[in-house]
Design a protein around this motif. Structure first.
Motif, PDB file in Angstrom:
ATOM      1  N   ASP A 124       0.810  -1.218   0.000  1.00 38.31           N
ATOM      2  CA  ASP A 124       0.000   0.000   0.000  1.00 38.31           C
ATOM      3  C   ASP A 124       0.844   1.268   0.000  1.00 38.31           C
ATOM      4  O   ASP A 124       0.317   2.372   0.138  1.00 38.31           O
ATOM      5  CB  ASP A 124      -0.946   0.007   1.205  1.00 38.31           C
ATOM      6  N   GLY A 125       2.164   1.133  -0.154  1.00 33.41           N
ATOM      7  CA  GLY A 125       3.036   2.290  -0.198  1.00 33.41           C
ATOM      8  C   GLY A 125       3.591   2.718   1.136  1.00 33.41           C
ATOM      9  O   GLY A 125       4.357   3.690   1.203  1.00 33.41           O
ATOM     10  N   SER A 126       3.238   2.031   2.214  1.00 34.39           N
ATOM     11  CA  SER A 126       3.784   2.348   3.528  1.00 34.39           C
ATOM     12  C   SER A 126       5.275   2.035   3.563  1.00 34.39           C
ATOM     13  O   SER A 126       5.764   1.141   2.861  1.00 34.39           O
ATOM     14  CB  SER A 126       3.072   1.544   4.622  1.00 34.39           C
ATOM     15  N   LEU A 127       5.998   2.784   4.399  1.00 31.97           N
ATOM     16  CA  LEU A 127       7.440   2.575   4.544  1.00 31.97           C
ATOM     17  C   LEU A 127       7.701   1.593   5.673  1.00 31.97           C
ATOM     18  O   LEU A 127       7.138   1.715   6.769  1.00 31.97           O
ATOM     19  CB  LEU A 127       8.118   3.909   4.852  1.00 31.97           C
ATOM     20  N   VAL A 128       8.541   0.613   5.404  1.00 29.40           N
ATOM     21  CA  VAL A 128       8.906  -0.385   6.409  1.00 29.40           C
ATOM     22  C   VAL A 128      10.239   0.019   7.036  1.00 29.40           C
ATOM     23  O   VAL A 128      11.218   0.259   6.326  1.00 29.40           O
ATOM     24  CB  VAL A 128       9.026  -1.795   5.784  1.00 29.40           C
ATOM     25  N   LEU A 129      10.244   0.105   8.370  1.00 35.17           N
ATOM     26  CA  LEU A 129      11.451   0.436   9.115  1.00 35.17           C
ATOM     27  C   LEU A 129      11.919  -0.769   9.912  1.00 35.17           C
ATOM     28  O   LEU A 129      11.107  -1.519  10.459  1.00 35.17           O
ATOM     29  CB  LEU A 129      11.190   1.590  10.085  1.00 35.17           C
ATOM     30  N   LYS A 130      13.230  -0.911   9.994  1.00 36.41           N
ATOM     31  CA  LYS A 130      13.833  -1.893  10.893  1.00 36.41           C
ATOM     32  C   LYS A 130      14.416  -1.122  12.057  1.00 36.41           C
ATOM     33  O   LYS A 130      15.333  -0.301  11.884  1.00 36.41           O
ATOM     34  CB  LYS A 130      14.922  -2.701  10.188  1.00 36.41           C
ATOM     35  N   THR A 131      13.871  -1.327  13.246  1.00 37.08           N
ATOM     36  CA  THR A 131      14.270  -0.547  14.414  1.00 37.08           C
ATOM     37  C   THR A 131      15.639  -0.997  14.916  1.00 37.08           C
ATOM     38  O   THR A 131      16.143  -2.056  14.534  1.00 37.08           O
ATOM     39  CB  THR A 131      13.243  -0.697  15.542  1.00 37.08           C
ATOM     40  N   PRO A 132      16.269  -0.182  15.786  1.00 35.46           N
ATOM     41  CA  PRO A 132      17.581  -0.567  16.324  1.00 35.46           C
ATOM     42  C   PRO A 132      17.573  -1.924  17.026  1.00 35.46           C
ATOM     43  O   PRO A 132      18.614  -2.583  17.127  1.00 35.46           O
ATOM     44  CB  PRO A 132      17.894   0.570  17.294  1.00 35.46           C
ATOM     45  N   ARG A 133      16.407  -2.361  17.512  1.00 41.27           N
ATOM     46  CA  ARG A 133      16.313  -3.665  18.181  1.00 41.27           C
ATOM     47  C   ARG A 133      16.003  -4.795  17.199  1.00 41.27           C
ATOM     48  O   ARG A 133      15.800  -5.944  17.614  1.00 41.27           O
ATOM     49  CB  ARG A 133      15.241  -3.618  19.269  1.00 41.27           C
ATOM     50  N   GLY A 134      15.940  -4.463  15.919  1.00 34.81           N
ATOM     51  CA  GLY A 134      15.719  -5.493  14.925  1.00 34.81           C
ATOM     52  C   GLY A 134      14.270  -5.744  14.588  1.00 34.81           C
ATOM     53  O   GLY A 134      13.967  -6.595  13.744  1.00 34.81           O
TER      54      GLY A 134
END
Length: 304
Positions: free
Chosen positions: A277-287
């Protein structure tokens, strides 16, 4: 709202006053007076020994329709000045304009970006808004903005895409922005207004660039290339894959650490992908992986 009919007749080559008078059914004196009135209003209409023309490269109706004759351009409303091409295009849509109605202006007095932010719009930039009437589910609407970003990057021939809606110069300064506004009736999309503001010359603001810094750019050419590049992506929707693949290839966001500010607070991490849907996927510092919808973004920082 609609300009003088003379503007529909002017092209980049000079046309004699006599020929224009015949087309319009008026006298040569009347044509001359109309030209003077257009010039005073701020239209780049030029006079010469062989008649009158619109300055070459101007995104006026005849030059633009000659460069692009596809399904995303139905009519061109070309204005010297308007508060916002978004508002002009919305008026066209409410009056029943077909998909492909385009409002383009030499300057805006109240140009805006996402969340009502001001977009400085001096004479010489490229400011336009396009009426679209897509048959799309609501979840797919953010893909229209991403498709527009891809088309803008292709049309400019320089820079990269910062999620969700900016085109950046190679040195990271902002070249252009995309704004998509929707008119909804429940779950039905009545129409979209897709707006673009592109700096041709640097506007004199810190962090802003102009396309002319990176090579010659005629506004009519850029706009025609934009429409041609947008066409296949838009017509392929709601299939997200062509848009996602094209956006990834031009992204300057993926692989970088960002802080996305939302109404619920900031989210930080490395941008790793786009959802369907165009959302941005982030990988946080904790993985952990988390997603941010474009509609929830107040602003995005921590971007290098």
């Amino acid at each position: 709202m609609r300009p003088d009919a003379l503007l529909l007749e002017l092209d980049e080559a000079f046309t004699s006053g006599e020929a224009l008078a015949r087309r319009l059914g008026v006298s040569r004196v009347a044509v001359h007076k109309r030209v003077q009135r257009l010039q005073r209003a701020g239209y780049p209409v030029e006079s010469g020994p062989h008649g009158y023309r619109i300055r070459p490269g101007t995104p006026a109706p005849r030059p633009l329709l000659r460069r692009y004759a596809g399904p995303l351009l139905d009519e061109v409303v070309y204005l010297a000045e308007t508060a916002s091409t978004q508002d002009t295009a919305r008026e066209l849509a409410e009056a029943g304009a077909c998909e492909g109605a385009l409002a383009v202006a030499e300057r805006q007095t109240a140009g805006r970006g996402r969340r009502g932010r001001t977009w400085l719009s001096p004479t010489g930039g490229l400011y336009f808004s396009l009426v679209l009437r897509p048959e799309l589910p609501l979840v797919a609407l953010p893909l229209v903005s991403l498709a527009a970003g891809v088309a803008l990057a292709e049309a400019a021939g320089v820079g990269g895409l910062k999620w969700p809606n900016d085109l950046l110069a190679p040195d990271g300064r902002k070249l252009a922005g995309v704004l998509v506004e929707a008119d909804l009736r429940g779950e039905e999309v009545r129409y979209l207004v897709l707006g673009v503001g592109l700096n041709l010359e640097p506007p004199g603001l810190e962090g802003a660039a102009g396309l002319a810094e990176f090579g010659a750019a005629a506004r009519a050419d850029v706009l025609a290339r934009f429409l041609a590049a947008l066409e296949p992506l838009y017509l392929a929707l709601p299939d997200p894959e062509p848009v996602r693949a094209a956006w990834r290839a031009r992204s300057v966001t993926l692989g970088r650490s960002v802080r996305v500010h939302t109404p619920a607070g900031p989210k930080e991490g490395t941008a790793v992908d786009l959802e369907e849907d165009g959302s941005l996927v982030l990988k946080t510092p904790r993985g952990k992986r988390t997603r941010v919808s474009a509609g929830d973004v107040e602003w995005i920082g921590g971007f290098v």
